[in-house]
Design a protein around this motif. Structure first.
Motif, PDB file in Angstrom:
ATOM      1  N   LYS A  11      31.362  36.648  28.572  1.00  0.00           N
ATOM      2  CA  LYS A  11      31.735  36.216  29.695  1.00  0.00           C
ATOM      3  C   LYS A  11      32.926  37.289  29.924  1.00  0.00           C
ATOM      4  O   LYS A  11      33.583  37.499  29.100  1.00  0.00           O
ATOM      5  CB  LYS A  11      32.420  34.883  29.602  1.00  0.00           C
ATOM      6  CG  LYS A  11      33.059  34.391  31.053  1.00  0.00           C
ATOM      7  CD  LYS A  11      33.186  32.975  30.837  1.00  0.00           C
ATOM      8  CE  LYS A  11      34.284  32.747  32.282  1.00  0.00           C
ATOM      9  NZ  LYS A  11      34.682  31.510  32.333  1.00  0.00           N
ATOM     10  N   SER A  12      32.795  37.847  31.310  1.00  0.00           N
ATOM     11  CA  SER A  12      34.101  38.701  31.417  1.00  0.00           C
ATOM     12  C   SER A  12      34.330  38.648  32.776  1.00  0.00           C
ATOM     13  O   SER A  12      33.761  38.477  33.690  1.00  0.00           O
ATOM     14  CB  SER A  12      33.678  40.311  31.171  1.00  0.00           C
ATOM     15  OG  SER A  12      34.641  41.087  31.206  1.00  0.00           O
ATOM     16  N   PRO A  13      35.817  38.687  33.098  1.00  0.00           N
ATOM     17  CA  PRO A  13      36.298  38.530  34.579  1.00  0.00           C
ATOM     18  C   PRO A  13      36.349  39.809  35.127  1.00  0.00           C
ATOM     19  O   PRO A  13      36.749  40.863  34.795  1.00  0.00           O
ATOM     20  CB  PRO A  13      37.727  38.002  34.376  1.00  0.00           C
ATOM     21  CG  PRO A  13      38.089  38.773  32.850  1.00  0.00           C
ATOM     22  CD  PRO A  13      36.848  38.814  32.132  1.00  0.00           C
ATOM     23  N   ALA A  14      36.354  39.748  36.617  1.00  0.00           N
ATOM     24  CA  ALA A  14      36.721  40.875  37.658  1.00  0.00           C
ATOM     25  C   ALA A  14      38.394  40.695  37.361  1.00  0.00           C
ATOM     26  O   ALA A  14      38.898  39.792  36.860  1.00  0.00           O
ATOM     27  CB  ALA A  14      36.240  40.408  39.083  1.00  0.00           C
ATOM     28  N   ASN A  15      38.797  41.652  37.843  1.00  0.00           N
ATOM     29  CA  ASN A  15      40.332  41.874  37.941  1.00  0.00           C
ATOM     30  C   ASN A  15      40.682  42.386  39.550  1.00  0.00           C
ATOM     31  O   ASN A  15      40.034  43.038  39.931  1.00  0.00           O
ATOM     32  CB  ASN A  15      40.788  42.758  36.934  1.00  0.00           C
ATOM     33  CG  ASN A  15      40.667  43.974  37.034  1.00  0.00           C
ATOM     34  OD1 ASN A  15      41.062  44.850  37.885  1.00  0.00           O
ATOM     35  ND2 ASN A  15      39.516  44.529  36.157  1.00  0.00           N
ATOM     36  N   ILE A  16      42.005  41.990  39.913  1.00  0.00           N
ATOM     37  CA  ILE A  16      42.385  42.273  41.090  1.00  0.00           C
ATOM     38  C   ILE A  16      43.542  43.441  40.716  1.00  0.00           C
ATOM     39  O   ILE A  16      44.484  43.204  39.837  1.00  0.00           O
ATOM     40  CB  ILE A  16      43.046  41.401  41.961  1.00  0.00           C
ATOM     41  CG1 ILE A  16      43.607  41.772  43.446  1.00  0.00           C
ATOM     42  CG2 ILE A  16      43.932  40.452  41.318  1.00  0.00           C
ATOM     43  CD1 ILE A  16      42.636  42.924  44.142  1.00  0.00           C
ATOM     44  N   ALA A  17      43.543  44.483  41.080  1.00  0.00           N
ATOM     45  CA  ALA A  17      44.765  45.698  40.819  1.00  0.00           C
ATOM     46  C   ALA A  17      45.732  45.440  41.945  1.00  0.00           C
ATOM     47  O   ALA A  17      45.387  45.364  43.123  1.00  0.00           O
ATOM     48  CB  ALA A  17      44.023  47.081  41.004  1.00  0.00           C
ATOM     49  N   PHE A  18      47.198  45.383  41.295  1.00  0.00           N
ATOM     50  CA  PHE A  18      48.077  44.997  41.842  1.00  0.00           C
ATOM     51  C   PHE A  18      48.570  46.871  42.427  1.00  0.00           C
ATOM     52  O   PHE A  18      49.278  46.971  43.264  1.00  0.00           O
ATOM     53  CB  PHE A  18      49.355  44.573  41.226  1.00  0.00           C
ATOM     54  CG  PHE A  18      48.985  43.029  41.131  1.00  0.00           C
ATOM     55  CD1 PHE A  18      48.444  42.431  42.050  1.00  0.00           C
ATOM     56  CD2 PHE A  18      49.338  42.365  39.964  1.00  0.00           C
ATOM     57  CE1 PHE A  18      48.014  40.908  41.707  1.00  0.00           C
ATOM     58  CE2 PHE A  18      49.190  41.032  39.722  1.00  0.00           C
ATOM     59  CZ  PHE A  18      48.123  40.299  40.786  1.00  0.00           C
ATOM     60  N   ILE A  19      48.432  47.512  41.382  1.00  0.00           N
ATOM     61  CA  ILE A  19      48.684  49.069  41.532  1.00  0.00           C
ATOM     62  C   ILE A  19      47.293  49.419  41.081  1.00  0.00           C
ATOM     63  O   ILE A  19      46.575  49.587  40.245  1.00  0.00           O
ATOM     64  CB  ILE A  19      49.896  49.723  40.491  1.00  0.00           C
ATOM     65  CG1 ILE A  19      50.986  49.020  40.615  1.00  0.00           C
ATOM     66  CG2 ILE A  19      49.517  51.344  40.451  1.00  0.00           C
ATOM     67  CD1 ILE A  19      51.960  49.501  41.701  1.00  0.00           C
ATOM     68  N   LYS A  20      46.698  50.294  42.163  1.00  0.00           N
ATOM     69  CA  LYS A  20      45.088  50.683  42.125  1.00  0.00           C
ATOM     70  C   LYS A  20      45.051  51.825  41.554  1.00  0.00           C
ATOM     71  O   LYS A  20      45.806  52.761  41.762  1.00  0.00           O
ATOM     72  CB  LYS A  20      44.633  50.382  43.501  1.00  0.00           C
ATOM     73  CG  LYS A  20      44.779  48.859  43.869  1.00  0.00           C
ATOM     74  CD  LYS A  20      44.380  48.682  45.372  1.00  0.00           C
ATOM     75  CE  LYS A  20      44.592  47.371  45.931  1.00  0.00           C
ATOM     76  NZ  LYS A  20      43.860  46.180  44.967  1.00  0.00           N
ATOM     77  N   THR A  36      47.798  51.995  36.121  1.00  0.00           N
ATOM     78  CA  THR A  36      47.464  50.938  37.163  1.00  0.00           C
ATOM     79  C   THR A  36      47.644  49.629  36.339  1.00  0.00           C
ATOM     80  O   THR A  36      47.890  49.627  35.269  1.00  0.00           O
ATOM     81  CB  THR A  36      45.980  51.314  37.592  1.00  0.00           C
ATOM     82  OG1 THR A  36      45.237  50.557  36.513  1.00  0.00           O
ATOM     83  CG2 THR A  36      45.527  52.463  37.817  1.00  0.00           C
ATOM     84  N   PHE A  37      47.832  48.543  37.185  1.00  0.00           N
ATOM     85  CA  PHE A  37      48.337  47.327  36.776  1.00  0.00           C
ATOM     86  C   PHE A  37      47.350  46.316  37.752  1.00  0.00           C
ATOM     87  O   PHE A  37      47.243  46.208  38.682  1.00  0.00           O
ATOM     88  CB  PHE A  37      49.625  47.230  37.066  1.00  0.00           C
ATOM     89  CG  PHE A  37      50.299  45.844  36.735  1.00  0.00           C
ATOM     90  CD1 PHE A  37      50.099  45.063  35.593  1.00  0.00           C
ATOM     91  CD2 PHE A  37      51.296  45.133  37.686  1.00  0.00           C
ATOM     92  CE1 PHE A  37      50.653  44.017  35.263  1.00  0.00           C
ATOM     93  CE2 PHE A  37      51.976  44.275  37.380  1.00  0.00           C
ATOM     94  CZ  PHE A  37      51.493  43.359  36.426  1.00  0.00           C
ATOM     95  N   SER A  38      46.900  45.152  36.609  1.00  0.00           N
ATOM     96  CA  SER A  38      45.918  44.097  37.316  1.00  0.00           C
ATOM     97  C   SER A  38      46.119  42.931  36.811  1.00  0.00           C
ATOM     98  O   SER A  38      46.752  42.516  35.695  1.00  0.00           O
ATOM     99  CB  SER A  38      44.563  44.687  37.118  1.00  0.00           C
ATOM    100  OG  SER A  38      44.389  44.737  35.745  1.00  0.00           O
ATOM    101  N   MET A  39      45.511  42.066  37.352  1.00  0.00           N
ATOM    102  CA  MET A  39      45.567  40.360  36.769  1.00  0.00           C
ATOM    103  C   MET A  39      44.012  40.095  36.800  1.00  0.00           C
ATOM    104  O   MET A  39      43.071  40.472  37.764  1.00  0.00           O
ATOM    105  CB  MET A  39      46.048  39.621  37.755  1.00  0.00           C
ATOM    106  CG  MET A  39      46.120  37.886  37.551  1.00  0.00           C
ATOM    107  SD  MET A  39      47.102  37.321  38.748  1.00  0.00           S
ATOM    108  CE  MET A  39      45.579  36.276  39.701  1.00  0.00           C
ATOM    109  N   ASN A  40      43.627  39.740  35.711  1.00  0.00           N
ATOM    110  CA  ASN A  40      42.028  38.966  35.562  1.00  0.00           C
ATOM    111  C   ASN A  40      42.019  37.818  36.259  1.00  0.00           C
ATOM    112  O   ASN A  40      42.833  37.206  36.456  1.00  0.00           O
ATOM    113  CB  ASN A  40      41.672  38.849  33.966  1.00  0.00           C
ATOM    114  CG  ASN A  40      41.340  40.194  33.343  1.00  0.00           C
ATOM    115  OD1 ASN A  40      40.916  41.083  34.273  1.00  0.00           O
ATOM    116  ND2 ASN A  40      41.770  40.363  32.243  1.00  0.00           N
TER     117      ASN A  40
END
Ligand code: PMV
Length: 336
Positions: A11-20, A36-40
């Motif tokens: 199982k693997s999450p998508a992530n949203i980049a705060f710094i893309k 870059t910087f993100s949250m899963n």
């Protein structure tokens, strides 16, 4: 009769980049131009079931799309990408033996719609290949292997919670690391589905075109400052400043996208409407900020304490078909 030996589920999450990540310093090695910087994301993920097949001539892929009843066999582009990635993974890990496999992939969200389906799929696939080759990889190596899939952002899905991908100077030192666990800050990403349609232009060609934008150099220098500022803000959990920086980075990336050649206009009228509605919500004193990846759909970031109000506000908009609510999540895992 082809026999199946081992079965593993990942199982693997998508992530949203705060710094893309937009644009590459190396196409071959998939190296980004900045950190870059993100949250899963807890509710946008891919589940991959890997079946090891004795016959090395068997390489099959079955995909179950979001809300589809069953898996369908893919014998076209998606299979080709998986086979190319298999060859690259073998080379990277120094594997000489050939393997047969059957892969069943299933998404909890619409694919190719600006919700990082390639990040969740290819990070899951990276662990699937490591498992296929019977290699136990440290997280750093799994992140590098995920990056080499071609979807650079997959490198970030591997690690837990809040993740920084350092651009690095070469292929061996460009990888992601967790800077805080998923429990560190109760942020929420409400993914507003405005369309289920797959985007026409993928990020692969998009990264190539970034260099033609006259705004790229401006984005690179401002992003270097922005990520420092954002990471300082992350320490103090100053959500207002954090949110402003998230929006600034998203708009800066889309300014590059829209001014590169050929231009990429991911935003639709519905996207723009949601942006305006986000600003209007803030005028009512509720802190919520938008960010948009390579697609029409919008991610709304808020703190958990405001989730219900923000959810209810956006669910009333005619442009919004569905909302997928996400908490911060752990990274890629073998779950069976
Ligand atoms: O990792 P790729 O090649 O799918 O590119 C992802 C690019 C963005 O999603 C637009 C930004 C990001 O950092 O996730």
């Amino acid at each position: 009769m082809k026999q199946t030996n081992r079965v593993s589920i990942i199982k693997s999450p998508a992530n949203i980049a705060f710094i893309k990540y937009w644009g590459r310093s190396s196409t071959k090695d998939i190296l980004p131009l900045t950190d870059t910087f993100s949250m899963n994301l807890s509710n946008c993920y891919t589940i991959v079931r890997l079946e090891v097949v004795d016959d090395s001539g068997v390489q099959e892929l079955f995909i179950k799309d979001y809300k589809a009843e069953t898996h369908k066999q893919d014998t076209g582009t998606a299979l080709l990408k998986v086979q190319q990635y298999y060859a690259r993974a073998k080379k990277y890990l120094g594997v000489t033996k050939n393997f047969g496999f059957r892969i069943y992939s299933e998404n909890s969200f619409p694919k190719k719609a600006g919700i990082a389906s390639s990040a969740s799929f290819f990070s899951a696939q990276a662990l699937a290949f490591a498992t296929l080759f019977e290699k136990k990889l440290p997280e750093k190596q799994l992140s590098i292997l995920s990056r080499l899939s071609g979807s650079g952002s997959a490198a970030r899905s591997v690690c837990d919670g809040f993740v920084v991908w350092k651009k690095g100077a070469n292929s061996t030192n460009s990888y992601a690391q967790s800077i805080a666990p998923a429990t560190y800050w109760k942020l929420v990403d409400l993914v507003l589905i405005l369309t289920y349609q797959e985007k026409k232009a993928g990020s692969g060609e998009g990264h190539e075109g970034a260099h033609t934008s006259p705004f790229l150099s401006c984005r690179i220098s401002s992003t270097k400052k922005r990520i420092r500022h954002m990471l300082d803000t992350f320490k103090t959990k100053d959500f207002v400043t954090f949110g402003r920086l998230i929006e600034e980075d998203a708009v800066s990336m889309h300014a590059v996208m829209m001014t590169q050649s050929p231009p990429l206009y991911y935003w639709s009228g519905a996207t723009m409407e949601v942006i305006k509605k986000t600003l209007a919500l803030r005028e009512q004193g509720i802190e919520a900020y938008f960010t948009i990846d390579a697609g029409e759909n919008v991610h709304i970031i808020c703190e958990k304490k405001n989730e219900k109000k923000v959810f209810s506000y956006f669910s009333k908009l005619k442009e919004v078909q569905e909302i997928i609510s996400n908490d911060p999540a752990v990274g890629t895992r073998l779950i069976g």
